[in-house]
Write a protein that holds these residues in place. Structure first.
Motif, short mmCIF file in Angstrom:
data_model
loop_
_atom_site.label_atom_id
_atom_site.label_comp_id
_atom_site.label_asym_id
_atom_site.label_seq_id
_atom_site.Cartn_x
_atom_site.Cartn_y
_atom_site.Cartn_z
N LEU A 194 0.85 -1.19 0.00
CA LEU A 194 0.00 0.00 0.00
C LEU A 194 0.88 1.24 0.00
O LEU A 194 2.06 1.18 0.34
CB LEU A 194 -0.93 0.00 1.22
CG LEU A 194 -2.01 -1.09 1.23
CD1 LEU A 194 -2.83 -1.00 2.50
CD2 LEU A 194 -2.91 -0.99 0.01
N HIS A 195 0.27 2.36 -0.38
CA HIS A 195 1.03 3.61 -0.49
C HIS A 195 0.23 4.74 0.12
O HIS A 195 -1.00 4.75 0.02
CB HIS A 195 1.33 3.90 -1.97
CG HIS A 195 1.92 2.73 -2.68
ND1 HIS A 195 3.27 2.51 -2.77
CD2 HIS A 195 1.34 1.66 -3.28
CE1 HIS A 195 3.50 1.39 -3.41
NE2 HIS A 195 2.33 0.84 -3.74
N LYS A 204 -4.69 5.06 2.22
CA LYS A 204 -3.79 3.98 1.82
C LYS A 204 -4.28 3.36 0.53
O LYS A 204 -5.33 2.72 0.49
CB LYS A 204 -3.71 2.93 2.93
CG LYS A 204 -3.02 3.47 4.17
CD LYS A 204 -3.17 2.52 5.34
CE LYS A 204 -2.74 3.21 6.63
NZ LYS A 204 -3.01 2.35 7.80
N ILE A 205 -3.50 3.55 -0.51
CA ILE A 205 -3.92 3.15 -1.85
C ILE A 205 -2.99 2.06 -2.36
O ILE A 205 -1.78 2.07 -2.09
CB ILE A 205 -3.95 4.37 -2.79
CG1 ILE A 205 -4.49 4.00 -4.17
CG2 ILE A 205 -2.57 5.04 -2.91
CD1 ILE A 205 -4.81 5.22 -5.04
N ALA A 206 -3.57 1.10 -3.11
CA ALA A 206 -2.78 -0.02 -3.62
C ALA A 206 -1.88 0.42 -4.77
O ALA A 206 -0.78 -0.09 -4.94
CB ALA A 206 -3.71 -1.15 -4.07
N MET A 207 -2.36 1.40 -5.55
CA MET A 207 -1.59 1.83 -6.72
C MET A 207 -0.35 2.62 -6.28
O MET A 207 -0.45 3.56 -5.49
CB MET A 207 -2.47 2.70 -7.61
CG MET A 207 -1.74 3.30 -8.80
SD MET A 207 -2.85 4.15 -9.95
CE MET A 207 -3.29 5.62 -9.00
N ALA A 208 0.80 2.21 -6.81
CA ALA A 208 2.02 2.99 -6.54
C ALA A 208 1.96 4.27 -7.35
O ALA A 208 1.23 4.36 -8.33
CB ALA A 208 3.24 2.17 -6.93
N ASN A 209 2.72 5.27 -6.93
CA ASN A 209 2.72 6.55 -7.63
C ASN A 209 3.03 6.34 -9.12
O ASN A 209 4.14 5.98 -9.49
CB ASN A 209 3.78 7.46 -7.00
CG ASN A 209 3.78 8.83 -7.65
OD1 ASN A 209 3.02 9.09 -8.58
ND2 ASN A 209 4.63 9.70 -7.15
#
Lengths: 294, 434
Positions: A194-195, A204-209
């Motif tokens: 998470l990011h 908290k988002i699963a997609m990386a930047n």
């Protein structure tokens, strides 16, 4: 109680914690996205063709590996009210993609280069493949994503939006999300895979930047000539460009809609004026003969 | 005005021939040309015509949409996008239909509150009013099913939550829900039957509208004074041209509001979540009904017990049908009832606040004193719900007994005279009396 009804009872409880016009995103954590200026704002707003073309480049080189555009056809890219690529450009572009066709006369499926009439091929053959490649999360399709994201406006802003024409919750949120990656504040633990993102609900988002494909860690462009038209290469610019492209993808008939609307309004106002005068004239017949209306 | 005699005179031989066999031209003439309307009607009386326009608009756009829509869980969402992208003026048909539903409800709520204020439900218009309540119920069912058809997240979860309400019925509840779904969850059979019923119900509405208009033309329109027509020559004007031109003007003004949303703000009245394809495994963070259901949703959530909530919600609508007998006042028009007037506006405010309560998280604080939550959204909804029912069951019955109404005008013509000082009706251009 069956499992189904217990599940549904839970759904009702979930539904009970409701917020008006706050789909999907209102759940705690996640700052309100700042407002951006958009060329497609208001009754006379149109898409900026150069911006759509830049945005398409960003989509294609950064997002397309994981996010589909399955409701958009290649031919749309050359249609009026869009990025306005030439038909030749679109033909060449489509030919770079492979699509499955068939069956042929032998009854076999075969791959062929895409044609302008084809839709963008999906990045993953199915949801399971998408999950397997992305830590268990399915990257959403981007065809209508700009209309499928929003944030809560609150009262009375929500009502005033009718007059001010603000309806860019989706684009503002997407742009904010793309530039919202940062180090988590002290005390916030972000799990593996998470990011931390300032604007994502729950943070908290699963997609990386995704913009690391364009800018390195120091914020320097990987390729200074990423934008051949000389547009300044900044994070915000890139985020806004791809967002504008996604808005067009979600609403390809927006310019036609607004143009038609202006004409419709003009005629309705004219008709209303004429009818108002006619009404006054007809009703004035009653002025002097109150007792003899019939 | 059943005693109003026909003024139709067939002019040509063909007209006489037809009139002797099927007096349809006579019927149309009598109901749309010579039909007498009270001369003091204000613009709130144009909403009946506006509603007719909206019904026709919904049916026409709906029929075109059906030509391109696919009622299948795997294709519904895609086919709606196909309409938006590939069908000529498909975006117009779909946005006009989706926003048209909201406009329909805006118009019907104004129409209903006009009736509430001017006592249009009182004798001899009880059946006219009850038919209106039936239309309202059919509209709600139609709109609910229509919202399911695009098969977005809110379609799916809205359908799940609302159909599941029936499971609150003791003993047979669960079986009824299974029967409604055509399975053990909202799925393809549910979508198919909702589509079928969504196409059927507007025509049922049309049928009840015919009865509604028939009843209206039999008893005649109520009017802002609430005094019945006494002298046709003095109190009324012929429908054409007076009401026709006024209705047309109002319709065009209404269409401007409609067009504003369709062309410039088409998704304002919808939910972003419905642009996410339905996913039975992913519950949205917030399941919200369309805005026009929010007051009733507020009542549903105010009652802690599930069955009680469902009963309260249906009762809040069913109660309207009994209104002609709950309001004990002999005076129709709120304009001549000083106390009723206040209670009417309080009631209208309560309905709006119920909608607000229905749209907010239940644990949201409404009133905090010294940092302590004194009233949350549930409590707020409960107070409003109690008031909603009290308005019909306590206030209206008692008000009629204790309130001192103002002096009523002797006739409609007199009320026109009193309100303008001239012999012409309110709304018409004033000119000095000669």
């Amino acid at each position: 109680m069956t499992i189904v009804s217990r599940f549904l009872a839970a759904a009702i409880v979930a539904g009970s914690s409701v917020a008006l016009a706050a789909p999907a995103l209102a759940a705690g954590g996640g700052e309100k996205p700042p407002r951006q200026s958009w060329s497609f704002y208001g009754p006379f707003g149109t898409f900026d063709k150069a911006q759509l073309q830049r945005g398409f480049k960003v989509y294609r080189e950064v997002c397309a590996a994981c996010h589909g555009l399955e409701k958009v056809s290649f031919r749309n890219l050359s249609e009026p009210g869009g990025p306005s690529f030439t038909e030749g450009q679109v033909k060449m572009l489509a030919a770079e993609y492979k699509v499955m066709d068939g069956p042929n006369e032998q009854g076999e499926m075969f791959e062929r280069p895409a044609r302008p009439s084809d839709r963008f091929p999906k990045p993953f053959p199915n949801a399971e493949a998408a999950k397997a490649a992305n830590n268990g999360a399915v990257p959403p399709d981007f065809s209508v994503i700009a209309k499928a994201r929003s944030y809560e406006r609150g009262f009375p802003t929500y009502v005033l939006d009718i007059l001010t024409q603000y309806q860019q919750q989706g684009p503002d949120y997407i742009t904010a999300l793309l530039i919202g990656y940062e180090e988590p504040p002290a005390g916030v633990k972000v799990e593996d895979g998470l990011h931390y993102n300032r604007y994502f609900p729950g943070n908290k988002i699963a997609m990386a930047n995704p913009l690391v494909a364009v800018f390195d860690d120091a914020g320097k462009p990987q390729d200074p000539n990423f934008y051949p038209d000389g547009t300044p290469l900044t994070r915000l610019q890139v985020a806004k460009d791809v967002t504008a492209f996604l808005m067009w993808a979600a609403e390809p008939k927006m310019e036609e809609r607004k143009r038609t609307g202006v004409k419709v309004m003009f005629w309705l106002i004219l008709l209303a004026g004429l009818l108002f005068m006619l009404k006054k004239r007809i009703w004035s017949r009653l002025d002097d003969m109150p007792a003899k209306a019939h | 005005m059943g005693e109003h005699h026909s003024t139709y005179v067939p002019k040509t031989g063909i007209e006489r021939w037809v009139d002797a066999r099927l007096p349809i031209v006579r019927l149309m003439h009598d109901s749309a040309v010579s039909y007498p309307v009270p001369r003091n009607l204000n613009y709130f009386w144009t909403f009946g015509g506006i509603l007719m326009l909206m019904l026709v608009s919904q049916i026409i756009t709906g029929i075109v949409l059906v030509m391109h829509y696919t009622p299948h869980v795997d294709h519904a969402f895609q086919s709606v996008e196909h309409i938006m992208r590939d069908v000529n003026y498909g975006w117009l048909m779909r946005y006009a239909h989706a926003n048209g539903a909201s406009m329909f409800f805006i118009a019907v709520y104004i129409h209903i509150f006009r009736g509430l204020y001017y006592g249009s439900y009182k004798a001899p218009r009880e059946l006219l009013w009850i038919l209106g309540v039936v239309i309202f119920l059919l509209m709600m069912a139609t709109a609910f099913m229509g919202y399911v058809l695009p098969w977005g997240q809110m379609s799916f979860w809205g359908a799940t939550v609302i159909t599941n309400l029936f499971s609150a019925i003791p003993v047979v509840g669960e079986s009824i829900v299974t029967w409604l779904w055509g399975g053990y969850s909202v799925d393809n059979p549910t979508l198919n039957r909702f589509f079928s019923l969504h196409y059927l119900m507007p025509f049922m509405i049309l049928g009840v509208v015919v009865l509604h208009v028939w009843a209206l033309h039999h008893v005649g329109q109520n009017n802002p004074s609430g005094v019945e027509v006494k002298n046709y020559a003095k109190d009324t004007v012929p429908f054409t041209p007076y009401a026709t031109v006024k209705d047309l003007f109002a319709m065009v003004c209404f269409l401007m509001v409609f067009a504003w949303f369709v062309f410039f703000h088409p998704n304002f009245l919808g939910h972003a979540d419905n642009y996410i394809p339905a996913d039975p495994l992913k519950t949205p963070a917030h399941i919200v009904p369309e805005w026009y259901f929010l007051p009733f949703y507020g009542i549903l959530r105010a009652v802690p017990d599930k069955l009680g909530g469902v009963l309260a919600m249906f009762a809040s609508i069913a109660l309207l049908a009994f209104l002609p007998w709950l309001d004990t006042s002999k005076v129709k028009s709120g304009a001549y009832r000083p106390a009723f007037k206040i209670f009417f506006w309080v009631f209208a405010l309560v309905c709006v606040l119920l909608g607000y309560a229905g749209s907010q998280p239940t644990d949201k604080a409404v009133l905090t004193l010294g940092g302590r939550v004194v009233l949350d959204m549930v409590g707020f909804g409960q107070i409003l719900t109690i008031y909603y029912f009290a308005h019909f069951l306590v206030i209206l019955p008692l008000l009629g007994l204790f309130e001192k109404p103002l002096q009523l005008p002797a006739s409609i013509a007199d009320s026109v005279l009193a309100s303008t000082g001239h012999g012409h009706p309110a709304g018409a251009h004033a000119s000095p009396e000669k």
